[in-house]
Motif scaffolding. Structure first.
Motif, PDB file in Angstrom:
ATOM      1  N   ARG A   7      -7.640  -1.336  -8.385  1.00  0.00           N
ATOM      2  CA  ARG A   7      -7.484  -2.011  -9.556  1.00  0.00           C
ATOM      3  C   ARG A   7      -6.120  -2.076 -10.100  1.00  0.00           C
ATOM      4  O   ARG A   7      -5.667  -3.191 -10.576  1.00  0.00           O
ATOM      5  N   GLU A   8      -5.346  -1.012 -10.284  1.00  0.00           N
ATOM      6  CA  GLU A   8      -4.084  -0.733 -10.709  1.00  0.00           C
ATOM      7  C   GLU A   8      -2.959  -1.764  -9.852  1.00  0.00           C
ATOM      8  O   GLU A   8      -1.931  -2.010 -10.346  1.00  0.00           O
ATOM      9  N   PHE A   9      -3.363  -1.798  -8.521  1.00  0.00           N
ATOM     10  CA  PHE A   9      -2.246  -2.450  -7.515  1.00  0.00           C
ATOM     11  C   PHE A   9      -2.866  -3.492  -6.819  1.00  0.00           C
ATOM     12  O   PHE A   9      -2.238  -4.057  -5.989  1.00  0.00           O
TER      13      PHE A   9
ATOM     14  N   LEU B  24       0.891  -1.169   0.025  1.00  0.00           N
ATOM     15  CA  LEU B  24       0.059   0.005  -0.033  1.00  0.00           C
ATOM     16  C   LEU B  24       0.841   1.164  -0.061  1.00  0.00           C
ATOM     17  O   LEU B  24       0.720   2.228  -0.725  1.00  0.00           O
ATOM     18  N   ARG B  25       2.173   1.468   0.770  1.00  0.00           N
ATOM     19  CA  ARG B  25       2.870   2.310   0.990  1.00  0.00           C
ATOM     20  C   ARG B  25       3.473   2.578  -0.506  1.00  0.00           C
ATOM     21  O   ARG B  25       3.545   3.657  -0.942  1.00  0.00           O
ATOM     22  N   ASP B  26       3.818   1.545  -1.142  1.00  0.00           N
ATOM     23  CA  ASP B  26       4.507   1.755  -2.479  1.00  0.00           C
ATOM     24  C   ASP B  26       3.486   2.131  -3.563  1.00  0.00           C
ATOM     25  O   ASP B  26       3.746   3.262  -4.064  1.00  0.00           O
ATOM     26  N   SER B  27       2.178   1.683  -3.482  1.00  0.00           N
ATOM     27  CA  SER B  27       1.430   2.058  -4.439  1.00  0.00           C
ATOM     28  C   SER B  27       0.835   3.534  -4.328  1.00  0.00           C
ATOM     29  O   SER B  27       0.741   4.138  -5.114  1.00  0.00           O
ATOM     30  N   LEU B  28       0.727   3.862  -3.005  1.00  0.00           N
ATOM     31  CA  LEU B  28       0.329   5.380  -2.858  1.00  0.00           C
ATOM     32  C   LEU B  28       1.437   6.298  -3.298  1.00  0.00           C
ATOM     33  O   LEU B  28       1.356   7.375  -3.838  1.00  0.00           O
ATOM     34  N   GLY B  29       2.827   5.849  -3.095  1.00  0.00           N
ATOM     35  CA  GLY B  29       3.892   6.666  -3.607  1.00  0.00           C
ATOM     36  C   GLY B  29       3.913   6.766  -5.112  1.00  0.00           C
ATOM     37  O   GLY B  29       3.889   7.935  -5.525  1.00  0.00           O
ATOM     38  N   LYS B  30       3.418   5.597  -5.727  1.00  0.00           N
ATOM     39  CA  LYS B  30       3.539   5.830  -7.332  1.00  0.00           C
ATOM     40  C   LYS B  30       2.261   6.469  -7.837  1.00  0.00           C
ATOM     41  O   LYS B  30       2.208   7.270  -8.853  1.00  0.00           O
TER      42      LYS B  30
END
Length: 611
Positions: free
Chosen positions: A370-372, A323-329
């Motif tokens: 969806r994307e992550f 979740l942390r990496d996904s929010l960063g992206k």
């Protein structure tokens, strides 16, 4: 990728037109942009598709524009001159007004699109006022004239009455069928002004309009050149961060990515410079030459201010890092998303996120899922309160869980908004009642033909839950709504706690008005009673203000029929067995832990007034 080597010279300023397309949501901006691209030969017939600029899957599915897009077109006018048209297609929803403001700041003119069947709506007004603030020349365009319900004269009258723009020479077009697109292109080159300034001899000065991350190119930067040139191989400097880079690529979108050798004054395009960290490219920054920098920075843009806050927790605690990496992206591609880590007793590790509005919040959540491929638990949306303490200090409260002890609080201020609502006459009564129920203060009520325009002051806290849904439901989808922040005001606000089996559930804590606390508490308890599965012991669901319980519901225990084996005999034998069961249930309740399912959190917060 196409590469062109014949673009070494730039257009004279008089032959450049930079303009944005602005309108209310669903008035046909992206479809009209498609026709302009097709007419100017930006894409071949084979490459064309509907809403070609809405490249995101979510945009195409919902039929809305989320991200502003830029396209360069070449148009040979009737005077024989080939003009360079830099078009920006902007979002129409109020939550993405920040995207619109950035687009308008980098253009000199606007096409104001009005649907001939709907007329002027709330977001039309908001966008026009933004364009006027930026000193834009505005060309009114009446769209969808091919529809049987089209009323061009009525739309023109509304533009004059509601907005105050002369609409005699408004251009009637159909974005879908392409009627009068040539007339619109002529109006763009004759009625919109060229860029105001641009000195080819001055040091390089360019405005950073937007930036996003590309897997292959690194950070792609959208720029508007003011003075000087941007060339491939040039050493540039970002003035806000001080970062220096060498340009790998310079180019434009047609809407295909097309490399050029140079971007000159008045032109819009993109640059890449092997940038891996998007924090180097702050939106609104000034880009200049490293060796020969410009004297002063451009004014830039106002930073985006989050209006609605909500915590996101992974359903599976092991997905926290993901979740942390996904929010960063996601934050790389959305400058208006704010987030920071937080911990909850009930839900574990997660993030507190700031959004521009409820649709923005919904879009981000959907993109994460969806994307992550994430399964998320969102908490109740809330706003930022200002808490004045008895020791004279003021703190900002982002999460109801962090509310100080009530004895330390002198007063609480909540954010208010100024809302503009346009609605057909027959639905006015219901909308006025809705605003009144949400503690609204009427500022203005005017009429434009058969439509009422209301201006109300409303607490943002009352709007973030389901105001927009209720508004659309009462008006059968005909009402349009736009808002802007209108300062803070003191009020009687209290923290409403929800307890399940005597344990507080911080994900369901919220700050409400004192008068609405009991109703809201009862609604939540009734809803949770339906949503929490029965256990082997009795569960109490309570709403509390501090130590005072203001509403309660009980979920009865699942029970075994312990008296089934008794055939006749004395009643005291049955009582003895029931008493023994009761003691066991009491002990179980003392040590029992209630697991609240993820769906219960989400559904408990979807509370309409009819529930």
């Amino acid at each position: 990728m196409s590469t062109s080597n014949n673009n070494t010279t730039t257009k004279p300023l008089a032959h450049i037109r930079n303009f944005a397309i602005i309108a209310h949501i669903d008035h046909g901006k992206s479809t009209l942009a498609d026709r302009l691209i097709q007419t100017c030969g930006g894409l071949t017939e084979r490459e064309m598709k509907e809403q070609v600029l809405d490249s995101m899957e979510l945009e195409q599915e919902r039929g809305i524009t989320i991200k502003a897009q830029t396209v360069r077109l070449s148009y040979e006018a009737k005077d024989g001159i080939t003009y360079q048209l830099n078009l920006m297609d902007t979002p129409g929803h109020v939550d993405f007004a920040y995207e619109v403001s950035r687009s308008l700041a980098s253009c000199e003119g606007s096409l104001l699109i009005v649907d001939s069947t709907q007329g002027v709506e709330a977001q039309t007004l908001a966008n026009v006022y933004q364009a006027i603030e930026n000193n834009h020349e505005i060309v009114p365009v009446i769209n969808k004239i091919d529809l049987p319900a089209a009323d061009v004269e009525k739309a023109k009258k509304q533009i004059e009455d509601v907005i105050g723009l002369p609409a005699d020479d408004a251009i009637a077009v159909s974005g879908k069928t392409g009627i009068n697109i040539d007339g619109l292109l002529e109006a763009i080159v004759t009625r919109l002004p060229p860029p105001h300034e641009g000195d080819t001899e001055a040091p390089t000065k360019a405005l950073l309009v937007d930036s996003w991350y590309d897997t292959y190119l690194g950070v792609v930067v959208l720029v508007r050149v003011i003075d000087g040139y941007l060339r491939k191989g040039q050493k540039i400097k970002f003035m806000a961060t001080g970062a220096a880079r060498e340009l790998d690529r310079v180019g434009v979108f047609t809407p295909k990515l097309l490399q050029t050798d140079v971007l000159g004054p008045g032109e819009m395009g993109f640059i890449t410079a092997s940038i891996k960290d998007i924090s180097e490219t702050k939106v609104g920054d000034t880009i200049t030459d490293e060796k020969k920098p410009c004297a002063e920075k451009l004014a830039g843009f106002k930073p985006s201010i989050p209006m609605v806050f909500c915590s996101l927790f992974p359903a599976d605690a092991g997905d926290y890092e993901k979740l942390r990496d996904s929010l960063g992206k996601l934050a790389l591609n959305d400058a208006s998303l704010h987030y920071e880590a937080e911990t909850s007793q009930a839900l574990g590790l997660g993030f507190r996120c700031g959004f521009l509005g409820l649709l923005h919040m919904e879009i981000i959540q959907e993109r994460l899922e969806r994307e992550f491929d994430l399964d998320l638990i969102p908490t109740a949306p809330s706003v930022v309160y200002k808490v004045n303490l008895t020791n004279g200090t003021q703190i900002e409260l982002y999460n109801p869980v962090d509310m100080p002890d009530i004895v330390k609080i002198k007063s609480i201020e909540e954010p208010w908004i100024k809302a503009t609502i346009l609605v057909p006459d027959e639905y006015l009564g219901g909308i006025l009642q809705l605003c009144q129920d949400r503690r609204g203060q009427q500022v203005e009520l005017t009429y434009a033909g058969s439509r009422a325009m209301m201006v109300y002051r409303l607490p943002l806290n009352e709007v973030v839950f389901d105001f927009y849904d209720r508004l659309k439901s009462i008006s059968r989808g005909y009402a349009s709504f736009d808002y802007a922040l209108d300062g803070y005001a003191e009020n009687s606000l209290v923290k409403l706690d929800i307890r399940v089996n005597q344990e507080p559930v911080d994900a369901l804590s919220m700050i409400v008005h004192k008068d609405a606390a009991e109703t809201r508490g009862r609604q939540l308890c009734e809803r949770l009673k339906e949503l929490i599965p029965r256990q082997m012991f009795k569960i109490a669901v309570q709403a509390a203000l501090g130590g005072k319980i203001i509403a309660a519901e009980h979920i009865s225990a699942m029970r075994k029929d312990v008296t089934a084996k008794c055939y006749g005999g004395d009643i005291s034998r049955k009582k003895k067995l029931l008493e023994k069961q009761k003691k066991g249930k009491k002990k179980m309740r003392q040590y029992g832990n209630v697991e609240i399912p993820q769906s219960a959190f989400i559904n408990a917060l979807k509370m309409g007034d009819d529930k």
